[in-house]
Design a protein around this motif. Structure first.
Motif, PDB file in Angstrom:
ATOM      1  N   THR A  24     -31.985  51.834  56.246  1.00 56.92           N
ATOM      2  CA  THR A  24     -31.572  51.016  55.108  1.00 56.92           C
ATOM      3  C   THR A  24     -30.142  51.298  54.677  1.00 56.92           C
ATOM      4  O   THR A  24     -29.371  50.383  54.386  1.00 56.92           O
ATOM      5  N   SER A  25     -29.758  52.580  54.618  1.00 60.79           N
ATOM      6  CA  SER A  25     -28.399  52.928  54.204  1.00 60.79           C
ATOM      7  C   SER A  25     -27.379  52.390  55.188  1.00 60.79           C
ATOM      8  O   SER A  25     -26.312  51.887  54.789  1.00 60.79           O
ATOM      9  N   ALA A  26     -27.681  52.501  56.483  1.00 55.67           N
ATOM     10  CA  ALA A  26     -26.765  52.001  57.509  1.00 55.67           C
ATOM     11  C   ALA A  26     -26.610  50.490  57.397  1.00 55.67           C
ATOM     12  O   ALA A  26     -25.503  49.955  57.528  1.00 55.67           O
ATOM     13  N   LEU A  27     -27.715  49.786  57.159  1.00 54.68           N
ATOM     14  CA  LEU A  27     -27.645  48.334  57.028  1.00 54.68           C
ATOM     15  C   LEU A  27     -26.790  47.939  55.827  1.00 54.68           C
ATOM     16  O   LEU A  27     -25.926  47.056  55.919  1.00 54.68           O
ATOM     17  N   ALA A  28     -27.002  48.595  54.686  1.00 54.81           N
ATOM     18  CA  ALA A  28     -26.233  48.267  53.488  1.00 54.81           C
ATOM     19  C   ALA A  28     -24.749  48.525  53.705  1.00 54.81           C
ATOM     20  O   ALA A  28     -23.894  47.717  53.316  1.00 54.81           O
ATOM     21  N   ALA A  29     -24.427  49.637  54.352  1.00 62.06           N
ATOM     22  CA  ALA A  29     -23.024  49.957  54.620  1.00 62.06           C
ATOM     23  C   ALA A  29     -22.412  48.961  55.589  1.00 62.06           C
ATOM     24  O   ALA A  29     -21.253  48.556  55.441  1.00 62.06           O
ATOM     25  N   CYS A  30     -23.184  48.547  56.578  1.00 63.42           N
ATOM     26  CA  CYS A  30     -22.709  47.578  57.566  1.00 63.42           C
ATOM     27  C   CYS A  30     -22.449  46.229  56.905  1.00 63.42           C
ATOM     28  O   CYS A  30     -21.408  45.591  57.133  1.00 63.42           O
ATOM     29  N   GLN A  31     -23.372  45.780  56.072  1.00 62.37           N
ATOM     30  CA  GLN A  31     -23.190  44.509  55.359  1.00 62.37           C
ATOM     31  C   GLN A  31     -21.962  44.563  54.456  1.00 62.37           C
ATOM     32  O   GLN A  31     -21.176  43.609  54.385  1.00 62.37           O
ATOM     33  N   ASP A  32     -21.790  45.676  53.783  1.00 58.57           N
ATOM     34  CA  ASP A  32     -20.653  45.868  52.883  1.00 58.57           C
ATOM     35  C   ASP A  32     -19.343  45.747  53.647  1.00 58.57           C
ATOM     36  O   ASP A  32     -18.421  45.032  53.239  1.00 58.57           O
ATOM     37  N   ARG A  33     -19.254  46.415  54.784  1.00 63.04           N
ATOM     38  CA  ARG A  33     -18.004  46.414  55.554  1.00 63.04           C
ATOM     39  C   ARG A  33     -17.741  45.047  56.180  1.00 63.04           C
ATOM     40  O   ARG A  33     -16.606  44.566  56.202  1.00 63.04           O
ATOM     41  N   GLU A  34     -18.766  44.419  56.694  1.00 61.76           N
ATOM     42  CA  GLU A  34     -18.569  43.114  57.328  1.00 61.76           C
ATOM     43  C   GLU A  34     -18.228  42.046  56.290  1.00 61.76           C
ATOM     44  O   GLU A  34     -17.423  41.154  56.563  1.00 61.76           O
ATOM     45  N   ARG A  35     -18.850  42.117  55.119  1.00 60.78           N
ATOM     46  CA  ARG A  35     -18.520  41.142  54.092  1.00 60.78           C
ATOM     47  C   ARG A  35     -17.070  41.299  53.645  1.00 60.78           C
ATOM     48  O   ARG A  35     -16.344  40.317  53.457  1.00 60.78           O
ATOM     49  N   ALA A  36     -16.622  42.541  53.501  1.00 58.55           N
ATOM     50  CA  ALA A  36     -15.235  42.776  53.114  1.00 58.55           C
ATOM     51  C   ALA A  36     -14.282  42.209  54.154  1.00 58.55           C
ATOM     52  O   ALA A  36     -13.240  41.636  53.818  1.00 58.55           O
ATOM     53  N   THR A  40     -11.407  39.360  53.453  1.00 56.80           N
ATOM     54  CA  THR A  40      -9.986  39.722  53.518  1.00 56.80           C
ATOM     55  C   THR A  40      -9.335  39.379  54.840  1.00 56.80           C
ATOM     56  O   THR A  40      -8.119  39.369  54.954  1.00 56.80           O
ATOM     57  N   GLY A  41     -10.185  39.129  55.869  1.00 53.67           N
ATOM     58  CA  GLY A  41      -9.644  38.891  57.204  1.00 53.67           C
ATOM     59  C   GLY A  41      -9.124  40.154  57.841  1.00 53.67           C
ATOM     60  O   GLY A  41      -8.398  40.114  58.829  1.00 53.67           O
ATOM     61  N   ALA A  42      -9.481  41.305  57.290  1.00 57.35           N
ATOM     62  CA  ALA A  42      -9.044  42.584  57.833  1.00 57.35           C
ATOM     63  C   ALA A  42     -10.197  43.565  57.739  1.00 57.35           C
ATOM     64  O   ALA A  42     -11.289  43.238  57.310  1.00 57.35           O
ATOM     65  N   ASP A  43      -9.926  44.825  58.172  1.00 57.67           N
ATOM     66  CA  ASP A  43     -10.987  45.814  58.175  1.00 57.67           C
ATOM     67  C   ASP A  43     -11.405  46.194  56.766  1.00 57.67           C
ATOM     68  O   ASP A  43     -12.568  46.350  56.473  1.00 57.67           O
ATOM     69  N   GLY A  44     -10.458  46.358  55.825  1.00 63.07           N
ATOM     70  CA  GLY A  44     -10.826  46.657  54.444  1.00 63.07           C
ATOM     71  C   GLY A  44     -11.708  47.870  54.299  1.00 63.07           C
ATOM     72  O   GLY A  44     -12.250  48.381  55.250  1.00 63.07           O
ATOM     73  N   ASP A  45     -11.889  48.347  53.067  1.00 64.21           N
ATOM     74  CA  ASP A  45     -12.777  49.489  52.888  1.00 64.21           C
ATOM     75  C   ASP A  45     -14.076  49.104  52.208  1.00 64.21           C
ATOM     76  O   ASP A  45     -14.920  49.929  51.933  1.00 64.21           O
ATOM     77  N   GLY A  46     -14.261  47.817  51.952  1.00 59.25           N
ATOM     78  CA  GLY A  46     -15.575  47.327  51.581  1.00 59.25           C
ATOM     79  C   GLY A  46     -15.905  47.313  50.112  1.00 59.25           C
ATOM     80  O   GLY A  46     -16.849  46.661  49.709  1.00 59.25           O
ATOM     81  N   GLY A  47     -15.188  48.029  49.271  1.00 57.97           N
ATOM     82  CA  GLY A  47     -15.515  48.007  47.860  1.00 57.97           C
ATOM     83  C   GLY A  47     -16.862  48.629  47.561  1.00 57.97           C
ATOM     84  O   GLY A  47     -17.401  49.405  48.324  1.00 57.97           O
ATOM     85  N   GLU A  48     -17.443  48.249  46.423  1.00 57.18           N
ATOM     86  CA  GLU A  48     -18.679  48.874  45.967  1.00 57.18           C
ATOM     87  C   GLU A  48     -19.879  47.943  46.026  1.00 57.18           C
ATOM     88  O   GLU A  48     -21.000  48.351  45.853  1.00 57.18           O
ATOM     89  N   ASP A  49     -19.626  46.644  46.269  1.00 60.03           N
ATOM     90  CA  ASP A  49     -20.707  45.653  46.218  1.00 60.03           C
ATOM     91  C   ASP A  49     -21.511  45.699  47.506  1.00 60.03           C
ATOM     92  O   ASP A  49     -20.968  45.578  48.596  1.00 60.03           O
ATOM     93  N   ASP A  50     -22.827  45.877  47.431  1.00 62.90           N
ATOM     94  CA  ASP A  50     -23.670  45.994  48.615  1.00 62.90           C
ATOM     95  C   ASP A  50     -24.357  44.683  48.981  1.00 62.90           C
ATOM     96  O   ASP A  50     -25.282  44.673  49.775  1.00 62.90           O
ATOM     97  N   ASP A  51     -23.941  43.553  48.382  1.00 58.64           N
ATOM     98  CA  ASP A  51     -24.567  42.280  48.720  1.00 58.64           C
ATOM     99  C   ASP A  51     -24.358  41.971  50.187  1.00 58.64           C
ATOM    100  O   ASP A  51     -23.329  42.291  50.781  1.00 58.64           O
ATOM    101  N   ALA A  52     -25.339  41.308  50.787  1.00 56.28           N
ATOM    102  CA  ALA A  52     -25.258  40.983  52.203  1.00 56.28           C
ATOM    103  C   ALA A  52     -24.266  39.855  52.442  1.00 56.28           C
ATOM    104  O   ALA A  52     -23.847  39.158  51.524  1.00 56.28           O
ATOM    105  N   LEU A  53     -23.901  39.696  53.708  1.00 49.57           N
ATOM    106  CA  LEU A  53     -23.100  38.543  54.100  1.00 49.57           C
ATOM    107  C   LEU A  53     -23.846  37.261  53.752  1.00 49.57           C
ATOM    108  O   LEU A  53     -25.065  37.178  53.891  1.00 49.57           O
ATOM    109  N   ASP A  54     -23.113  36.275  53.313  1.00 51.28           N
ATOM    110  CA  ASP A  54     -23.715  34.975  53.030  1.00 51.28           C
ATOM    111  C   ASP A  54     -23.383  34.057  54.197  1.00 51.28           C
ATOM    112  O   ASP A  54     -22.381  33.344  54.190  1.00 51.28           O
ATOM    113  N   LEU A  55     -24.229  34.093  55.223  1.00 57.76           N
ATOM    114  CA  LEU A  55     -23.995  33.312  56.434  1.00 57.76           C
ATOM    115  C   LEU A  55     -24.748  31.990  56.358  1.00 57.76           C
ATOM    116  O   LEU A  55     -25.759  31.874  55.657  1.00 57.76           O
ATOM    117  N   PRO A  56     -24.275  30.974  57.079  1.00 54.31           N
ATOM    118  CA  PRO A  56     -24.940  29.659  57.002  1.00 54.31           C
ATOM    119  C   PRO A  56     -26.379  29.735  57.485  1.00 54.31           C
ATOM    120  O   PRO A  56     -26.688  30.406  58.466  1.00 54.31           O
TER     121      PRO A  56
END
Length: 440
Positions: A24-36, A40-56
């Motif tokens: 679960t922790s890995a998934l949340a961290a992965c979603q955070d980084r990918e959403r960021a 931003t169009g870059a790697d970014g550090d993801g911020g604090e929001d753990d919401d998942a990607l909003d994909l179609p």
């Protein structure tokens, strides 16, 4: 696992590690980084929001092929028109825990659980032929002979994993002890991971869709394997400085040329209770990359493809070959002559001898990903689909040194001497309409 210490690494490396670790922790961290990264169009550090990607999400979840193996029209294509497999893969070996025979309630439970995947994610690229990245999920669920033995059934065209290993001259103790295997492929690491959490009740939403049912009580997870593929990714994953930076696979060359993949119709079961489905071969291999890269570029290209190929026409990672491996019937028939003339023979020309009478391949490679769940060495996930498991057996046997009357050292005999099988199994992938706990 404390993911904070990974904040400084690139997004790609971070996501790869998260998929391999799971949880679960890995998934949340992965979603955070990918959403960021998508914001931003870059790697970014993801911020604090753990919401998942909003994909179609699919407008019509039923608008997808009945054959779970039919991915070609839903894959990204490169500049040459070759299909490109999704970057991340999760392979789950499952044990069946349900009733024998399965009850209607259990079958409805599995149908509802799998329906959640179809409601939550589009099928790969959703048929977008110009897509450079897939926003969706591709998956297959296959059942082994061990599952059908519980039902006192012996369906064609399936072989047990022990029969497959025996047929290709390998140790039967390498048989994977799974009743079923679930394969999850996606370009987003979180999309490859999240279905597992939904299917086993570890989250109540999947890409914004309520989880309708789980597989709990029907299947348990026995083994979890992960893999990755793609240019600029593999070289960073492997502890071997000789792997070319742009190589999409660990041995340095891209694969999946249009001419060495079977048409999907050729890989589809024609008749019987599983007509419209396919069979799936799942293997875990180890590659001796140190010995492979001890050779020079010309030797490696000759042993991967054909010694009659001009090195300039191949390129460092086979990028020059375009849509074709350029293996001809004459190459396949000239193994003995090439062995004498060049002192080596090629993997591609050998397996081409297992094509049909019209020189059409019999199998489709659905994964050749570098394993990310191994502590050391170069693990490798290989999955293929074919109409009959015997097709896989014939292709694998064509790699054997003893199939040819040539006087060559094993390490000049294609790539077979650099591979070691760690595990294999074979499965039937029913069509979507029958994928929930099938009975022949």
């Amino acid at each position: 696992m404390d993911f904070e210490r990974f904040r400084a690494v690139s997004r790609r490396d971070f996501v790869t590690s998260a998929v391999a670790i799971g949880g679960t922790s890995a998934l949340a961290a992965c979603q955070d980084r990918e959403r960021a990264a998508t914001e931003t169009g870059a790697d970014g550090d993801g911020g604090e929001d753990d919401d998942a990607l909003d994909l179609p999400r699919p407008e019509d979840p039923s608008d997808r092929p009945n054959g779970l193996h039919r991915w070609n029209d839903y894959l990204v294509r490169n500049a040459h028109g070759n299909t490109v497999l999704p970057r991340h893969q999760v392979v789950l070996g499952l044990s069946y825990e349900g009733s024998v025979p399965p009850t209607d309630e259990e079958r409805e439970q599995v149908e509802a659980a799998l329906r959640t995947l179809d409601r939550a994610y589009q099928w790969g690229t959703s048929g977008n032929q110009g897509a450079s990245l897939s926003n969706g999920l591709l998956w297959m669920l296959g059942y082994s002979q061990r599952y059908f033995d519980r039902l006192d059934a012996d369906p064609d065209p399936l072989l047990s994993p022990e029969e497959v290993l025996d047929a290709v001259g390998e140790d039967a103790s390498l048989a994977d002890p799974f009743d079923a295997v679930l394969v999850l492929n996606a370009d987003y690491g979180s999309v490859a991971m999240a279905p597992e959490h939904a299917l086993w009740g570890e989250t109540d939403q999947l890409n914004g869709v309520e989880v309708e049912a789980t597989l709990e009580g029907v299947f348990s997870r026995e083994t979890r394997r992960t893999g990755i593929t793609g240019k600029g990714v593999v070289a960073r994953e492997l502890d071997n400085e000789d792997v070319p930076e742009e190589a999409p696979l660990s041995m340095g060359y891209r694969s999946g040329f249009a001419d060495n993949q079977a048409p999907e119709d050729r890989a589809t079961i024609d008749d019987g209770p599983f007509a419209g489905g396919s069979t799936l071969a799942v293997s875990r291999l180890h590659i001796d990359l140190d010995r492979w890269y001890d050779q020079d570029t010309e030797e490696r290209a000759a042993e991967m493809f054909c010694p009659a190929h001009d090195l300039d026409e191949v390129g460092e990672t086979a990028e020059q070959l375009g849509t074709s491996s350029r293996i001809t019937p004459e190459d396949a028939e000239s193994v003995e002559e090439h062995a004498e003339e060049y002192g080596r023979i090629g993997h591609s020309q050998k397996v081409a001898r297992a094509r049909d009478d019209d020189f059409v391949p019999k199998i489709i490679r659905r994964s050749e990903g570098v394993a990310t769940d191994v502590a050391e060495g170069a693990g490798f996930n290989f999955t293929s689909i074919q109409a009959d498991v015997q097709d896989f057996v014939e292709v694998r046997k064509a790699m054997h040194t003893e199939e040819y009357d040539v006087d060559l050292d094993a390490d000049d005999h294609g790539i077979v001497d650099y591979l070691e099988t760690k595990a294999r199994t074979a499965l039937i992938v029913p069509p979507r309409e029958r994928v929930a706990l099938p009975e022949p």
